[in-house]
Design a protein around this motif. Sequence first.
Motif, PDB file in Angstrom:
ATOM      1  N   GLU A  13       0.766  -1.172  -0.036  1.00 18.27           N
ATOM      2  CA  GLU A  13       0.043   0.058   0.037  1.00 18.27           C
ATOM      3  C   GLU A  13       0.880   1.215  -0.113  1.00 18.27           C
ATOM      4  OE1 GLU A  13      -3.275   0.069  -0.557  1.00 18.27           O
ATOM      5  OE2 GLU A  13      -3.867  -1.982  -0.080  1.00 18.27           O
ATOM      6  N   SER A  16      -0.701   4.199  -1.783  1.00 17.90           N
ATOM      7  CA  SER A  16      -2.059   4.496  -1.492  1.00 17.90           C
ATOM      8  C   SER A  16      -2.068   5.830  -0.391  1.00 17.90           C
ATOM      9  CB  SER A  16      -2.548   3.206  -0.784  1.00 17.90           C
ATOM     10  OG  SER A  16      -2.846   2.303  -1.731  1.00 17.90           O
ATOM     11  N   PHE A  67      -5.977   3.592   1.690  1.00 22.29           N
ATOM     12  CA  PHE A  67      -5.900   2.645   2.629  1.00 22.29           C
ATOM     13  C   PHE A  67      -6.453   2.929   3.767  1.00 22.29           C
ATOM     14  CE2 PHE A  67      -3.561   0.118   5.867  1.00 22.29           C
ATOM     15  CZ  PHE A  67      -4.036  -1.031   5.555  1.00 22.29           C
TER      16      PHE A  67
END
Length: 130
Positions: A13, A16, A67
């Motif tokens: 992630e 993100s 996220f």
Amino acid sequence: MHFTGRTWRPPYEANSCIIQLTSGCTYGKCRFCNLYKYEPFRLSPLSGFEEDLAEIKRYQPGVRRIFVTGGNPFALSYEKLKPYVLIVRDYLTKCQTIAMFASIRDIKNKGVWQLNSWREGTNFGDADIY
């Protein structure tokens, strides 16, 4: 940005945008994880979550993936999670994916129609929850 307790973003992630929805973990008994062991599970207030979205919009208006951090935000009921996901679309109109941690217990406790509506985006604009 409103962050409390420990915050962890998985390596996949890295690109993100991160926002906190919960802190702590509803389970807290995993033998392999002590990240949230001494932190009680709690939901971030919708007002603080909205302020964080406004800040993200100000600095990264074109963000396509966020996220949602916390031990397992997907433990929240469909009705408790829904306003948080809906408000993401109000602020981040280009957001296509909302990712978060979930245990199999949390997924199992959701109805098939709920999982399908999130996947298809029928109740949440065109955002997906994975």
